[in-house]
Scaffold this motif. Structure first.
Motif, short mmCIF file in Angstrom:
data_model
loop_
_atom_site.label_atom_id
_atom_site.label_comp_id
_atom_site.label_asym_id
_atom_site.label_seq_id
_atom_site.Cartn_x
_atom_site.Cartn_y
_atom_site.Cartn_z
N UNK A 46 -12.74 -8.24 4.00
CA UNK A 46 -11.50 -7.76 4.60
C UNK A 46 -10.77 -8.89 5.30
N UNK A 47 -9.51 -9.09 4.94
CA UNK A 47 -8.79 -10.23 5.48
C UNK A 47 -7.43 -9.85 6.04
N UNK A 48 -6.79 -8.79 5.53
CA UNK A 48 -5.48 -8.40 6.03
C UNK A 48 -5.61 -7.71 7.38
N UNK A 49 -4.71 -8.02 8.31
CA UNK A 49 -4.74 -7.34 9.61
C UNK A 49 -4.12 -5.95 9.56
N UNK A 50 -3.52 -5.57 8.42
CA UNK A 50 -2.79 -4.33 8.30
C UNK A 50 -3.52 -3.30 7.45
N UNK A 51 -3.17 -2.04 7.65
CA UNK A 51 -3.56 -0.96 6.75
C UNK A 51 -2.39 -0.73 5.81
N UNK A 52 -2.66 -0.69 4.49
CA UNK A 52 -1.54 -0.61 3.55
C UNK A 52 -1.91 0.18 2.31
N UNK A 53 -1.04 1.09 1.92
CA UNK A 53 -1.23 1.85 0.69
C UNK A 53 -1.30 0.88 -0.49
N UNK A 54 -2.39 0.96 -1.26
CA UNK A 54 -2.55 0.08 -2.41
C UNK A 54 -3.06 -1.30 -2.05
N UNK A 55 -3.52 -1.50 -0.81
CA UNK A 55 -4.07 -2.80 -0.42
C UNK A 55 -5.28 -3.19 -1.25
N UNK A 56 -5.45 -4.49 -1.49
CA UNK A 56 -6.48 -4.94 -2.42
C UNK A 56 -7.47 -5.92 -1.79
N UNK A 57 -7.74 -5.72 -0.51
CA UNK A 57 -8.73 -6.56 0.16
C UNK A 57 -10.06 -6.58 -0.59
N UNK A 84 -3.94 -9.99 -0.90
CA UNK A 84 -4.13 -10.90 -2.03
C UNK A 84 -3.63 -12.30 -1.67
N UNK A 85 -2.45 -12.37 -1.08
CA UNK A 85 -1.89 -13.67 -0.70
C UNK A 85 -2.79 -14.37 0.32
N UNK A 86 -3.29 -13.65 1.30
CA UNK A 86 -4.15 -14.25 2.33
C UNK A 86 -5.46 -14.74 1.74
N UNK A 87 -6.03 -13.97 0.82
CA UNK A 87 -7.25 -14.43 0.13
C UNK A 87 -6.96 -15.68 -0.69
N UNK A 291 -11.94 0.58 -10.78
CA UNK A 291 -11.30 0.34 -9.49
C UNK A 291 -11.61 1.48 -8.55
N UNK A 292 -11.90 1.18 -7.31
CA UNK A 292 -12.06 2.21 -6.29
C UNK A 292 -10.81 2.28 -5.44
N UNK A 293 -10.17 3.44 -5.47
CA UNK A 293 -8.93 3.63 -4.72
C UNK A 293 -9.23 4.21 -3.35
N UNK A 294 -9.50 3.33 -2.40
CA UNK A 294 -9.90 3.77 -1.06
C UNK A 294 -8.76 4.42 -0.30
N UNK A 295 -7.52 4.15 -0.67
CA UNK A 295 -6.38 4.70 0.08
C UNK A 295 -6.22 6.20 -0.10
N UNK A 296 -6.91 6.78 -1.10
CA UNK A 296 -6.82 8.22 -1.30
C UNK A 296 -7.84 8.97 -0.44
N UNK A 297 -8.64 8.22 0.29
CA UNK A 297 -9.76 8.80 1.01
C UNK A 297 -9.36 9.30 2.39
N UNK A 298 -8.68 10.42 2.45
CA UNK A 298 -8.18 10.94 3.71
C UNK A 298 -9.29 11.57 4.56
#
Length: 314
Positions: A46-57, A84-87, A291-298
């Motif tokens: 995990x590298x992004x400081x944000x939570x984001x729909x479709x994030x790919x950390x 992705x950019x940060x990685x 692919x595991x879509x973690x953003x759907x995991x409410x």
């Protein structure tokens, strides 16, 4: 050739140096120091400081497998949460980076943490205390600078969605020291390489860079220019999950992709698998990956497993 006049002048100035595009100088914002005090995130996914729909950390390793061997300039029209950019910066995937998003507040956040530098946030009073209740978080929010307000609001909402509300569960799960360290680390990474941050519509953004390539008769085989495109998911737009910043015309996206291909630049597009997307991009090489879509995991159920399309021209 006349360049697109609708692009603001500061953005034009950011263009002229990246990946030796024409050898002219521009001034990139630099932090006062080159090394932060906290740098213990290198081996974490995990590298992004944000939570984001479709994030790919968590999917960086799959994306990394499909990157070209040599990239001098990394151009990203849909920055989103920036994972992705940060990685890519973290692993020296390219020499310079031009990162764009239509979301003005998002680009404002990344621009601020780049400008201020990591040491600024290591000692910032807003990041010294972790709130335990939403009321404490609200008080902290009200007394913080704009970029930290954006960050607090983002991590307290489900996937950072603007229309969502704050949740105590998000506070307990997201507002941790490790998340603060990710913010500091991101500030350092944005100063590690030549990075330009741009706030523009992706069509105008890509067109401007392709105009530069054409104007200066650039040979992408000598100075490899690479476009990484991670647009909003097709399924999510069909189901009206995204906000207005993230709604795009996929037929128009295909035209933009075709223009990138004609320019001689390499590109990699990631998009959720569907019959419509496979048909739309059938002219290019398509690789399917689980692919595991973690953003759907409410509700903390098992993460949805699906298929992601990797579309590329190399």
């Amino acid at each position: 050739m006349e360049l697109n006049k609708e692009i603001p002048e500061p953005i034009k100035k950011q263009i002229i140096k990246n990946c030796s595009i024409c050898g002219k100088e521009i001034n990139f914002i630099k932090a006062a120091e080159t090394e932060p005090v906290i740098m213990n995130l290198k081996k974490k996914s995990l590298i992004s400081p944000l939570s984001w729909m479709g994030g790919k950390d968590k999917q960086w390793s799959l994306i990394k497998e499909e990157l070209p061997e040599k990239i001098e300039c990394w151009i990203e029209p849909f920055l989103g949460g920036g994972s992705v950019a940060l990685h890519a910066i973290d692993e020296d995937s390219a020499w310079s980076y031009i990162l764009n998003d239509l979301n003005e507040d998002l680009i404002g956040f990344f621009s601020a943490i780049k400008k201020n530098g990591p040491r600024h946030y290591q000692t910032h009073p807003s990041l010294k205390k972790i709130p335990r209740t939403l009321k404490e978080a609200e008080i902290l929010y009200d007394n913080s600078p704009e970029e930290i307000r954006f960050w607090i609001d983002n991590i307290l909402k489900f996937n950072g969605m603007p229309r969502a509300r704050w949740y105590q569960s998000r506070l307990e799960g997201n507002y941790r020291q490790s998340r603060i360290e990710r913010l500091i680390n991101a500030s350092w990474l944005l100063n590690k390489k030549e990075v330009a941050l741009v706030n523009s519509d992706y069509v105008e953004f890509v067109k401007f860079y392709l105009d530069i390539i054409d104007l200066y008769h650039l040979d992408s085989s000598k100075s490899p220019i690479f476009f990484f495109l991670d647009p909003p998911y097709f399924y999510s737009q069909k189901n009206n999950i995204y906000n207005n910043h993230s709604k795009i015309d996929f037929t128009q996206l295909k035209k933009v992709i075709d223009d990138i291909d004609k320019s001689g630049c390499k590109f990699l597009l990631t998009i959720d698998a569907s019959v419509e997307m496979e048909e739309l991009f059938k002219d290019y090489k398509i690789i399917k990956k689980n692919w595991k879509y973690t953003s759907t995991n409410r509700r903390r159920d098992a993460c949805k497993t699906g298929v992601e399309l990797f579309v590329k021209n190399y």
